[in-house]
Design an enzyme around this catalytic site. Sequence first.
Site, PDB file in Angstrom:
ATOM      1  N   ASP A  79     -52.644  21.878  -0.376  1.00  0.00           N
ATOM      2  CA  ASP A  79     -52.293  21.372   0.834  1.00  0.00           C
ATOM      3  C   ASP A  79     -50.758  22.085   1.124  1.00  0.00           C
ATOM      4  O   ASP A  79     -50.204  22.395   0.392  1.00  0.00           O
ATOM      5  CB  ASP A  79     -52.123  19.993   0.897  1.00  0.00           C
ATOM      6  CG  ASP A  79     -51.313  19.460  -0.143  1.00  0.00           C
ATOM      7  OD1 ASP A  79     -51.230  19.864  -1.344  1.00  0.00           O
ATOM      8  OD2 ASP A  79     -50.712  18.193  -0.058  1.00  0.00           O
ATOM      9  N   GLU A 137     -51.604  16.722  -2.346  1.00  0.00           N
ATOM     10  CA  GLU A 137     -50.436  16.385  -3.520  1.00  0.00           C
ATOM     11  C   GLU A 137     -49.260  15.795  -2.763  1.00  0.00           C
ATOM     12  O   GLU A 137     -48.668  15.133  -3.128  1.00  0.00           O
ATOM     13  CB  GLU A 137     -50.075  17.476  -4.361  1.00  0.00           C
ATOM     14  CG  GLU A 137     -49.030  17.306  -5.617  1.00  0.00           C
ATOM     15  CD  GLU A 137     -47.873  17.238  -4.841  1.00  0.00           C
ATOM     16  OE1 GLU A 137     -47.022  16.594  -5.533  1.00  0.00           O
ATOM     17  OE2 GLU A 137     -47.433  18.246  -4.171  1.00  0.00           O
TER      18      GLU A 137
END
Length: 387
Positions: A79, A137
């Site tokens: 991400d 995350e």
Amino acid sequence: MVSKIIALSQGNREYVTDMRRYFHMHPESSLQEFETCKRIQKELTEMGVPFKVVNDIGVIAEIEGAKPGKTVALRGDIDALEITEKTGVPYASTVPGKMHACGHDAHTAMLLGAAKVLWAMKDEFEGTVRLIFQPAEELIAGAKIMIEAGCLEGVDNIFGIHVASAYKVGQVDCTPGPRMASADMMTITVNGVSGHGARPDQCIDAVVITAAIAMNLQTIVSREYSPLDPTVVTIGQMQAGTRANIIANKGTLELSIRSFSPEIRAGLIESIKRVATGTAQALRGTVEFKLTQGTPPTINHEGPTEIARAAAKEIFGEDCLVEREKQTGSEDFAYYSERIPGAMAFIGSAVPGPYVPHHNELFDIDENALPGGMALYVTYALKALAE
């Protein structure tokens, strides 16, 4: 075998660089990694690597060796962040307000590169390597999603890599023990009795109680816990009252709580509750607590850490290992290593010139780090399978 891993990794330098630049140009926020996930699937399909998709935002791939054996997992997060990039590089983000400012584009690319190398060598090892392309995350949510999807089922140990702008290319930090802190949040609601500002004696002042709790909480770290065990209790927000002539009946404190051991983590929560409750009672008020538990501390287990350190020396040289103090930031890799033995390594990726931290609009990496990171993933996996 290591020489072959290095050769294959260097042979895929252009591939892993192109992949990293593609992901860098097309960043996606946490829990929205749909196109990133599709591209990972496309690459794995072209390699022939089997995989399953998790909620359209994560991928679990698996490469089986020549014979059954252990199962080792490799994790890379995928991400990006809500930051407007200002690097000016040709491969800068094409998505307004979003960029890969923490290096997850590199992690994704290196794990795909590792998949290519492992697939090419699958007849040369025994066991299974599971590749975890993890979303979210940055929200400390992705590891839980992948665990619920079964990514750790049957896994003997796990290894993760994070690029680090604090280190030069070729340096590796993989130290045993606690490496990153747990991260919990707590809201304390203070209850008093409101009334006119001219008659505080008829009221229970939530402003005074809230302020007193804020001050008394400062003694927890300094007087209840060893200075050799780093702990953090931060009051990031405090609110109470509505106007000058009203005694407030409500107050709130927002806390961030960090530590490096499960025991201290639990103890801090109890200490905060005790101090806040006692302070409020002394001033005739009451308190309520809302605890939001974040990640546990990220702890590198001794066995996987030794495998990773040995692998790093074979890839980068005998003097590659460096060590920094553990960090009070957090990482949801902790959810994996809380359940099974694991280790996380930080590999140098500093761009020549002035230091630029992660999560900065000027953040970039030295792409010379990519082949080494790919080789470290593969070498760890094969060493761990052979243990």
